[in-house]
Write a protein that holds these residues in place. Structure first.
Motif, PDB file in Angstrom:
ATOM      1  N   ALA A  43       0.860  -1.426   0.114  1.00  0.00           N
ATOM      2  CA  ALA A  43       0.057  -0.120   0.030  1.00  0.00           C
ATOM      3  C   ALA A  43       0.718   1.241  -0.099  1.00  0.00           C
ATOM      4  O   ALA A  43       0.413   2.203  -0.477  1.00  0.00           O
ATOM      5  N   TYR A  44       1.937   1.340   0.751  1.00  0.00           N
ATOM      6  CA  TYR A  44       2.942   2.273   0.639  1.00  0.00           C
ATOM      7  C   TYR A  44       3.382   2.581  -0.626  1.00  0.00           C
ATOM      8  O   TYR A  44       3.689   3.785  -0.865  1.00  0.00           O
ATOM      9  N   GLU A  45       3.825   1.471  -1.257  1.00  0.00           N
ATOM     10  CA  GLU A  45       4.523   1.463  -2.588  1.00  0.00           C
ATOM     11  C   GLU A  45       3.454   2.028  -3.564  1.00  0.00           C
ATOM     12  O   GLU A  45       3.944   2.835  -4.463  1.00  0.00           O
ATOM     13  N   ILE A  46       2.341   1.553  -3.450  1.00  0.00           N
ATOM     14  CA  ILE A  46       1.202   2.242  -4.287  1.00  0.00           C
ATOM     15  C   ILE A  46       1.127   3.594  -4.351  1.00  0.00           C
ATOM     16  O   ILE A  46       0.719   4.449  -5.113  1.00  0.00           O
ATOM     17  N   ASN A  47       0.788   3.811  -2.995  1.00  0.00           N
ATOM     18  CA  ASN A  47       0.469   5.463  -2.591  1.00  0.00           C
ATOM     19  C   ASN A  47      -0.808   6.037  -3.479  1.00  0.00           C
ATOM     20  O   ASN A  47      -0.631   6.978  -4.180  1.00  0.00           O
ATOM     21  N   ASP A  48      -1.762   5.272  -3.065  1.00  0.00           N
ATOM     22  CA  ASP A  48      -3.062   5.852  -3.413  1.00  0.00           C
ATOM     23  C   ASP A  48      -4.101   6.160  -2.613  1.00  0.00           C
ATOM     24  O   ASP A  48      -4.244   4.991  -1.761  1.00  0.00           O
ATOM     25  N   ASP A  49      -4.953   7.078  -2.506  1.00  0.00           N
ATOM     26  CA  ASP A  49      -5.932   7.414  -1.316  1.00  0.00           C
ATOM     27  C   ASP A  49      -7.003   6.190  -1.169  1.00  0.00           C
ATOM     28  O   ASP A  49      -7.723   6.005  -0.312  1.00  0.00           O
ATOM     29  N   ARG A  50      -7.106   5.530  -2.491  1.00  0.00           N
ATOM     30  CA  ARG A  50      -8.366   4.529  -2.361  1.00  0.00           C
ATOM     31  C   ARG A  50      -7.829   3.247  -1.726  1.00  0.00           C
ATOM     32  O   ARG A  50      -8.494   2.294  -1.572  1.00  0.00           O
ATOM     33  N   VAL A  51      -6.577   3.063  -1.742  1.00  0.00           N
ATOM     34  CA  VAL A  51      -6.117   1.847  -1.125  1.00  0.00           C
ATOM     35  C   VAL A  51      -5.924   1.670   0.430  1.00  0.00           C
ATOM     36  O   VAL A  51      -5.312   2.659   0.953  1.00  0.00           O
ATOM     37  N   ASP A  52      -6.403   0.704   0.834  1.00  0.00           N
ATOM     38  CA  ASP A  52      -6.042   0.534   2.416  1.00  0.00           C
ATOM     39  C   ASP A  52      -5.720  -1.043   2.668  1.00  0.00           C
ATOM     40  O   ASP A  52      -5.852  -1.936   1.555  1.00  0.00           O
ATOM     41  N   VAL A  53      -5.747  -1.341   3.925  1.00  0.00           N
ATOM     42  CA  VAL A  53      -4.991  -2.673   4.225  1.00  0.00           C
ATOM     43  C   VAL A  53      -6.227  -3.451   5.082  1.00  0.00           C
ATOM     44  O   VAL A  53      -6.529  -2.665   6.201  1.00  0.00           O
ATOM     45  N   VAL A  54      -6.327  -4.520   4.855  1.00  0.00           N
ATOM     46  CA  VAL A  54      -7.405  -5.461   5.509  1.00  0.00           C
ATOM     47  C   VAL A  54      -6.693  -6.858   6.090  1.00  0.00           C
ATOM     48  O   VAL A  54      -6.319  -7.451   5.091  1.00  0.00           O
ATOM     49  N   GLY A  55      -6.441  -6.979   7.342  1.00  0.00           N
ATOM     50  CA  GLY A  55      -6.212  -8.431   7.563  1.00  0.00           C
ATOM     51  C   GLY A  55      -7.258  -9.472   7.669  1.00  0.00           C
ATOM     52  O   GLY A  55      -8.350  -9.146   8.099  1.00  0.00           O
ATOM     53  N   ILE A  56      -7.055 -10.593   6.846  1.00  0.00           N
ATOM     54  CA  ILE A  56      -8.109 -11.569   6.598  1.00  0.00           C
ATOM     55  C   ILE A  56      -7.402 -12.803   6.502  1.00  0.00           C
ATOM     56  O   ILE A  56      -6.203 -13.114   5.777  1.00  0.00           O
ATOM     57  N   ASP A  57      -7.991 -14.043   6.925  1.00  0.00           N
ATOM     58  CA  ASP A  57      -7.450 -15.354   6.961  1.00  0.00           C
ATOM     59  C   ASP A  57      -8.443 -16.186   6.718  1.00  0.00           C
ATOM     60  O   ASP A  57      -9.428 -16.753   7.437  1.00  0.00           O
ATOM     61  N   VAL A  58      -8.423 -16.827   5.258  1.00  0.00           N
ATOM     62  CA  VAL A  58      -9.733 -17.567   4.950  1.00  0.00           C
ATOM     63  C   VAL A  58      -9.662 -18.779   5.352  1.00  0.00           C
ATOM     64  O   VAL A  58     -10.654 -19.706   5.270  1.00  0.00           O
ATOM     65  N   SER A  59      -8.700 -19.401   6.334  1.00  0.00           N
ATOM     66  CA  SER A  59      -8.794 -20.641   6.936  1.00  0.00           C
ATOM     67  C   SER A  59      -9.727 -20.498   8.043  1.00  0.00           C
ATOM     68  O   SER A  59     -10.204 -21.453   8.835  1.00  0.00           O
ATOM     69  N   ASN A  60     -10.113 -19.516   8.531  1.00  0.00           N
ATOM     70  CA  ASN A  60     -11.585 -18.919   9.178  1.00  0.00           C
ATOM     71  C   ASN A  60     -12.717 -18.349   8.207  1.00  0.00           C
ATOM     72  O   ASN A  60     -12.657 -17.241   8.586  1.00  0.00           O
ATOM     73  N   PRO A  61     -13.256 -19.112   7.668  1.00  0.00           N
ATOM     74  CA  PRO A  61     -13.976 -18.680   6.450  1.00  0.00           C
ATOM     75  C   PRO A  61     -15.298 -17.942   7.340  1.00  0.00           C
ATOM     76  O   PRO A  61     -15.886 -17.124   6.474  1.00  0.00           O
ATOM     77  N   GLU A  62     -15.810 -18.204   8.453  1.00  0.00           N
ATOM     78  CA  GLU A  62     -16.879 -17.332   8.959  1.00  0.00           C
ATOM     79  C   GLU A  62     -16.466 -16.131   9.565  1.00  0.00           C
ATOM     80  O   GLU A  62     -17.397 -14.917   9.049  1.00  0.00           O
ATOM     81  N   VAL A  63     -15.275 -15.679   9.850  1.00  0.00           N
ATOM     82  CA  VAL A  63     -14.754 -14.433   9.949  1.00  0.00           C
ATOM     83  C   VAL A  63     -14.318 -13.845   8.922  1.00  0.00           C
ATOM     84  O   VAL A  63     -14.737 -12.768   8.653  1.00  0.00           O
ATOM     85  N   ALA A  64     -13.852 -14.436   7.897  1.00  0.00           N
ATOM     86  CA  ALA A  64     -13.508 -13.859   6.513  1.00  0.00           C
ATOM     87  C   ALA A  64     -14.773 -13.514   5.625  1.00  0.00           C
ATOM     88  O   ALA A  64     -14.612 -12.525   5.173  1.00  0.00           O
ATOM     89  N   SER A  65     -15.800 -14.197   6.044  1.00  0.00           N
ATOM     90  CA  SER A  65     -17.022 -13.927   5.396  1.00  0.00           C
ATOM     91  C   SER A  65     -17.821 -12.426   5.772  1.00  0.00           C
ATOM     92  O   SER A  65     -18.262 -11.720   5.027  1.00  0.00           O
ATOM     93  N   LYS A  66     -17.567 -12.363   7.029  1.00  0.00           N
ATOM     94  CA  LYS A  66     -18.097 -11.036   7.569  1.00  0.00           C
ATOM     95  C   LYS A  66     -17.216 -10.083   7.098  1.00  0.00           C
ATOM     96  O   LYS A  66     -18.026  -9.122   7.017  1.00  0.00           O
ATOM     97  N   ILE A  67     -16.080 -10.181   6.767  1.00  0.00           N
ATOM     98  CA  ILE A  67     -15.192  -8.931   6.360  1.00  0.00           C
ATOM     99  C   ILE A  67     -15.588  -8.669   4.628  1.00  0.00           C
ATOM    100  O   ILE A  67     -15.913  -7.603   4.290  1.00  0.00           O
ATOM    101  N   MET A  68     -15.911 -10.095   4.069  1.00  0.00           N
ATOM    102  CA  MET A  68     -16.345  -9.802   2.740  1.00  0.00           C
ATOM    103  C   MET A  68     -17.793  -9.068   2.542  1.00  0.00           C
ATOM    104  O   MET A  68     -17.776  -8.412   1.434  1.00  0.00           O
ATOM    105  N   LYS A  69     -18.567  -9.074   3.521  1.00  0.00           N
ATOM    106  CA  LYS A  69     -19.816  -8.498   3.250  1.00  0.00           C
ATOM    107  C   LYS A  69     -19.902  -7.029   3.077  1.00  0.00           C
ATOM    108  O   LYS A  69     -20.778  -6.303   2.556  1.00  0.00           O
TER     109      LYS A  69
END
Length: 388
Positions: A43-69
């Motif tokens: 994200a720092y390399e790209i340097n674009d205001d539209r870009v942010d970072v989200v921690g996600i681990d699909v090995s826990n699909p229930e938590v990942a699904s809540k983020i994806m919503k």
């Protein structure tokens, strides 16, 4: 529109993210990754205001699904072992999605649920599967009936350039893998590794290489979505000659069966050991010629003529800083994933459910986007007029 790029900090995912930043109209572009540090660095390399970072681990699909919503489109650039976890999370979230691997047929088990939720999921949107499927449709649409489809590719990269890549390479030549088939006259014929060798001429600088049947999904999805009375589909592939020599030797000595062995009391699969070694050693990251090329050879009929149509792909090579070294490979695979995500986000995919790339994307639109990025489509057409 908002997009979540899962695995977006990986070697291929980052190229898809960069392409989305450069070409898309997404208002929010989230780099979703297990490694927050790698995502923040990108994200720092790209340097674009539209870009942010989200921690996600699909090995826990229930938590990942809540983020994806919280997103309109979600893409996945993950190792094969996460395929089903990823698609399940996307479908549960009720958002449109796509991934890069597309291996296996279990994706279509989610078709009915995706349709009910009014979403689309497209598995396997890379070079192969992905671009191969779209180019096959492009050719088949110009024929009334199709006899033979021969899909081939050359993936010129280090054998263990990124995590999971060596394992994926070895899996394709696992002698016990059930998906290595040829589609012939409506049936699937199982074949062993290194079957049906054929010399395939790829555009320079790649040249001529022997290629063999591989367990890719095009043979399963193309008859499902392209109704042209297709008689045979063969899918082949190759890597750099050095890689192929190693895989052949490992196959002949039984390493690829992944049988368990004990090393100082620790049990490990033979294939797993070789993959881990290559991923940790510099030899696994070394390669002289990087890049990707497709070769699609289709014969059929149009009216009273026999048609033989060959399509190949070619991208910029050394001399273009955006395509130098490993980028020639990673960009080739990441760009189609980005294009697919952008077409879905733009409402260009109207049908709902789980769709293979050849069903989801209009070839002319997809090809146009490839050309914008410097990926050329070269064609040769041979026509034989039949006298009645």
């Amino acid at each position: 529109m908002k997009i979540l790029c899962v695995g977006g900090a990986g070697q291929i995912g980052r190229e898809a993210v960069k392409d989305i930043v450069k070409y898309s109209n997404f208002k929010k572009i989230s780099i979703g990754d297990f490694s927050i540090e790698a995502a923040e660095k990108l994200a720092y390399e790209i340097n674009d205001d539209r870009v942010d970072v989200v921690g996600i681990d699909v090995s826990n699909p229930e938590v990942a699904s809540k983020i994806m919503k919280n997103y309109d489109v979600v893409f996945g650039s993950l190792p094969i072992k996460y395929d089903e976890l990823f698609v399940k999370a996307v479908i549960d979230a009720g958002v449109n999605g796509l991934d890069i691997t597309g291996m296996g047929t279990t994706y279509f088990n989610y078709d009915e649920e995706a349709r009910k939720k009014g979403i689309v999921f497209v598995p396997g949107v890379g070079m192969t599967p992905g671009t191969t499927n779209v180019l096959t449709r492009y050719v088949c649409e110009q024929m009334d009936e199709v006899d033979d489809i021969c899909i081939s590719h050359g993936a010129f990269r280090a054998i263990a350039y990124s995590p999971g890549l060596a394992s994926t390479t070895f899996l394709e030549y696992d002698p016990d893998l059930p998906g290595r088939v040829v589609y012939e006259n409506g049936k699937y014929v199982q074949v062993p590794p290194f079957s049906r060798e054929k010399l395939i001429e790829l555009p320079e600088p790649f040249g001529v290489h022997p290629q063999y049947i591989i367990p890719h999904p095009e043979g399963y999805t193309i008859p499902r979505f392209i109704k042209k009375n297709i008689k045979r589909i063969e899918v082949r592939g190759t890597w750099p000659p050095k890689n192929m020599r190693l895989v052949r030797a490992l196959y002949e000595y039984g390493f690829l069966k992944n049988r368990k062995v004990k090393i100082k009391g620790v049990e490990i699969g033979s294939r797993d050991f070789i993959a881990a070694y290559l991923e940790q050693m510099p030899e696994g990251k070394e390669n002289k010629l990087w890049g990707y090329s497709l070769h699609i050879d289709i014969t059929g009929r149009r009216g009273n003529s026999k048609v033989h149509h060959v399509v190949t792909t070619k991208h910029p090579t050394e001399g273009d800083p955006e395509w130098e070294g490993p980028k020639a490979y990673t960009r080739s695979v990441g760009i189609p994933l980005s294009i697919g995500a952008q077409l879905i986000g733009a409402g260009k995919v109207n049908e709902k459910g789980v769709l293979a790339p050849e069903a989801a994307f209009k070839p002319i639109e997809f090809i146009r986007e490839l050309k914008k990025r410097g990926i050329e489509i070269q064609e040769k057409v041979y026509i034989e007029h039949l006298v009645e």
